[in-house]
Design a protein around this motif. Sequence first.
Motif, mmCIF file in Angstrom:
data_model
loop_
_atom_site.group_PDB
_atom_site.id
_atom_site.type_symbol
_atom_site.label_atom_id
_atom_site.label_comp_id
_atom_site.label_asym_id
_atom_site.label_seq_id
_atom_site.Cartn_x
_atom_site.Cartn_y
_atom_site.Cartn_z
ATOM 1 N N HIS A 120 -21.583 50.067 10.424
ATOM 2 C CA HIS A 120 -21.510 49.127 11.462
ATOM 3 C C HIS A 120 -23.111 47.898 11.760
ATOM 4 C CE1 HIS A 120 -23.329 50.429 15.402
ATOM 5 N NE2 HIS A 120 -22.568 51.299 14.775
ATOM 6 N N ALA A 121 -23.172 47.023 12.115
ATOM 7 C CA ALA A 121 -24.076 46.066 12.434
ATOM 8 C C ALA A 121 -24.591 46.060 13.891
ATOM 9 C CB ALA A 121 -23.450 44.432 12.407
ATOM 10 N N PHE A 122 -26.063 45.672 13.833
ATOM 11 C CA PHE A 122 -26.317 45.892 15.611
ATOM 12 C C PHE A 122 -26.371 44.224 16.305
ATOM 13 C CE2 PHE A 122 -30.068 43.762 18.061
ATOM 14 C CZ PHE A 122 -30.092 45.283 18.930
ATOM 15 N N PRO A 123 -26.067 44.184 17.007
ATOM 16 C CA PRO A 123 -25.480 44.664 18.331
ATOM 17 C C PRO A 123 -24.052 46.177 18.602
ATOM 18 C CG PRO A 123 -26.456 43.345 19.332
ATOM 19 C CD PRO A 123 -26.012 42.977 17.913
ATOM 20 N N VAL A 124 -23.844 46.422 17.729
ATOM 21 C CA VAL A 124 -21.896 46.966 17.847
ATOM 22 C C VAL A 124 -21.659 47.596 17.557
ATOM 23 C CG1 VAL A 124 -20.958 44.692 17.978
ATOM 24 C CG2 VAL A 124 -21.414 45.662 16.003
ATOM 25 N N ASP A 125 -20.645 48.309 17.244
ATOM 26 C CA ASP A 125 -19.926 49.210 16.915
ATOM 27 C C ASP A 125 -18.813 49.733 15.935
ATOM 28 O OD1 ASP A 125 -17.665 49.039 18.419
ATOM 29 O OD2 ASP A 125 -18.508 49.610 20.419
ATOM 30 N N ALA A 126 -18.117 50.383 15.604
ATOM 31 C CA ALA A 126 -17.459 50.563 14.898
ATOM 32 C C ALA A 126 -16.215 50.150 14.896
ATOM 33 C CB ALA A 126 -17.172 52.324 14.575
ATOM 34 N N ARG A 127 -16.285 49.493 16.314
ATOM 35 C CA ARG A 127 -14.592 49.047 16.372
ATOM 36 C C ARG A 127 -14.966 47.336 15.712
ATOM 37 N NH1 ARG A 127 -14.928 49.032 22.521
ATOM 38 N NH2 ARG A 127 -16.816 49.338 22.133
ATOM 39 N N MET A 128 -16.052 46.938 15.283
ATOM 40 C CA MET A 128 -16.299 45.782 13.854
ATOM 41 C C MET A 128 -15.658 45.147 12.951
ATOM 42 S SD MET A 128 -19.714 45.607 12.409
ATOM 43 C CE MET A 128 -19.588 44.055 10.918
ATOM 44 N N TRP A 129 -14.631 46.626 12.486
ATOM 45 C CA TRP A 129 -14.521 46.953 11.354
ATOM 46 C C TRP A 129 -12.532 47.161 11.571
ATOM 47 C CZ3 TRP A 129 -17.608 46.117 7.758
ATOM 48 C CH2 TRP A 129 -19.070 46.878 7.366
ATOM 49 N N ASP A 130 -12.394 46.975 12.900
ATOM 50 C CA ASP A 130 -10.807 47.142 12.669
ATOM 51 C C ASP A 130 -9.954 46.217 12.428
ATOM 52 O OD1 ASP A 130 -11.267 48.891 14.677
ATOM 53 O OD2 ASP A 130 -10.551 47.538 16.488
ATOM 54 N N PRO A 131 -10.903 44.541 12.076
ATOM 55 C CA PRO A 131 -10.304 43.331 10.577
ATOM 56 C C PRO A 131 -9.859 44.058 9.964
ATOM 57 C CG PRO A 131 -11.506 42.693 12.338
ATOM 58 C CD PRO A 131 -11.797 44.136 12.214
ATOM 59 N N GLU A 191 -21.541 28.339 12.665
ATOM 60 C CA GLU A 191 -20.566 27.083 13.401
ATOM 61 C C GLU A 191 -19.101 26.890 13.756
ATOM 62 O OE1 GLU A 191 -21.233 22.441 14.461
ATOM 63 O OE2 GLU A 191 -22.554 23.650 13.396
ATOM 64 N N ARG A 192 -18.764 27.340 12.482
ATOM 65 C CA ARG A 192 -17.495 27.229 12.644
ATOM 66 C C ARG A 192 -16.481 27.884 13.221
ATOM 67 N NH1 ARG A 192 -14.205 26.959 6.778
ATOM 68 N NH2 ARG A 192 -15.845 25.248 7.120
ATOM 69 N N THR A 193 -16.732 29.304 13.177
ATOM 70 C CA THR A 193 -16.585 30.231 14.063
ATOM 71 C C THR A 193 -16.326 30.079 15.655
ATOM 72 O OG1 THR A 193 -16.277 31.881 12.217
ATOM 73 C CG2 THR A 193 -16.315 32.647 14.059
ATOM 74 N N ARG A 194 -17.611 29.645 15.894
ATOM 75 C CA ARG A 194 -18.165 29.734 17.185
ATOM 76 C C ARG A 194 -17.012 28.205 17.865
ATOM 77 N NH1 ARG A 194 -22.722 29.512 14.876
ATOM 78 N NH2 ARG A 194 -23.526 26.908 16.007
ATOM 79 N N THR A 195 -16.240 27.214 16.731
ATOM 80 C CA THR A 195 -15.971 26.114 17.616
ATOM 81 C C THR A 195 -14.182 25.860 17.498
ATOM 82 O OG1 THR A 195 -16.297 25.119 15.266
ATOM 83 C CG2 THR A 195 -18.018 24.344 17.133
ATOM 84 N N GLU A 196 -14.268 26.579 15.877
ATOM 85 C CA GLU A 196 -12.552 26.950 15.911
ATOM 86 C C GLU A 196 -11.513 28.745 16.283
ATOM 87 O OE1 GLU A 196 -12.305 25.713 12.116
ATOM 88 O OE2 GLU A 196 -12.860 23.955 12.197
ATOM 89 N N PRO A 204 -12.428 31.252 19.255
ATOM 90 C CA PRO A 204 -12.677 31.519 20.924
ATOM 91 C C PRO A 204 -12.082 33.253 20.842
ATOM 92 C CG PRO A 204 -11.282 30.313 20.949
ATOM 93 C CD PRO A 204 -11.354 29.906 19.563
ATOM 94 N N GLU A 205 -11.155 33.572 19.931
ATOM 95 C CA GLU A 205 -11.096 34.307 20.079
ATOM 96 C C GLU A 205 -12.127 35.750 19.301
ATOM 97 O OE1 GLU A 205 -9.493 33.525 16.665
ATOM 98 O OE2 GLU A 205 -9.828 32.606 18.903
ATOM 99 N N THR A 206 -12.425 35.305 18.707
ATOM 100 C CA THR A 206 -13.466 36.144 17.534
ATOM 101 C C THR A 206 -14.716 36.050 18.385
ATOM 102 O OG1 THR A 206 -12.290 36.165 15.957
ATOM 103 C CG2 THR A 206 -15.103 36.685 15.764
ATOM 104 N N VAL A 207 -15.313 35.460 19.321
ATOM 105 C CA VAL A 207 -16.711 34.666 19.448
ATOM 106 C C VAL A 207 -16.152 35.768 20.902
ATOM 107 C CG1 VAL A 207 -18.482 33.582 21.030
ATOM 108 C CG2 VAL A 207 -16.773 32.289 19.036
ATOM 109 N N GLN A 208 -15.098 35.916 21.280
ATOM 110 C CA GLN A 208 -15.246 36.916 23.234
ATOM 111 C C GLN A 208 -15.186 38.679 22.340
ATOM 112 O OE1 GLN A 208 -15.417 36.037 26.038
ATOM 113 N NE2 GLN A 208 -15.062 37.995 26.951
#
Length: 254
Positions: free
Chosen positions: A10-21, A144-149, A151-155
């Motif tokens: 996984h990436a920084f600064p997260v954990d293996a849950r980033m692979w859930d999608p 930017e598209r992800t951040r604006t469209e 919000p559930e991914t951002v959260q």
Amino acid sequence: MAELPLILLHAFPVDARMWDPVRAPLAARLRLITPDQRGLGRTPLPETERAPSLDDAARDVVALLDKLGLERAVLGGCSMGGYLAMAVLRLAPERVGGLVLIDTKASADAPEAAENRARVAERAEAEGVAGWLAESMLPNVLAERTRTERPETVQALRELMDAQPPSGVAWAARAMAARPDSLDVLAAARVPALVVVGEDDTLTPPEAARAMADAVPGAELVTLPGAGHLTPLEAPEGLARAILTWWDRHLAQE
């Protein structure tokens, strides 16, 4: 011969849950292993007096292979996970049966980037990470598209960042700052390789992806439109499709 497993780092600064999608489509076809790296998620930070180094994290990956009885695996990594995959390739190339390098780069940190990581580490140790770390990183890691469209991914990403142990964040930041250039390691690799990058990735941009793909003999490069630095979260369908299509071409008979 049994098909090789795929280990995603996984990436920084997260954990293996980033692979859930991407977990369901990949796990339906492959043996998928997604460990938390030392100090992050559910993996504790070992006590050591050694300076933080991805070499030690690479030894963790080799120890995981040993524990699972695996001679080789395909290593995939996003951002820091890609740096770690290259560290494993440097340490134990005989254990790597393929590479999936996602939104990462082979070059070492420039001095200003290393200094910024040092500041992140110091602040994490002094204040914890909740709030400020996500606030400082989200504009850079998501398109930017992800951040604006979306919000559930951002959260979801904000919550992942807020949940990380400050000591693990500090260790990882310092380890990344100390990593060497790995283009020579990639050039020596003789395994199937896939490089994936978000079209709008500003941290490890498409030209960095092209440099890695050019370094590894026979590597394939896939650019995912509309995505930034975290394609597993921003373009999971496209990423899963890219991995499985490449796998069928190069590894299905392993």
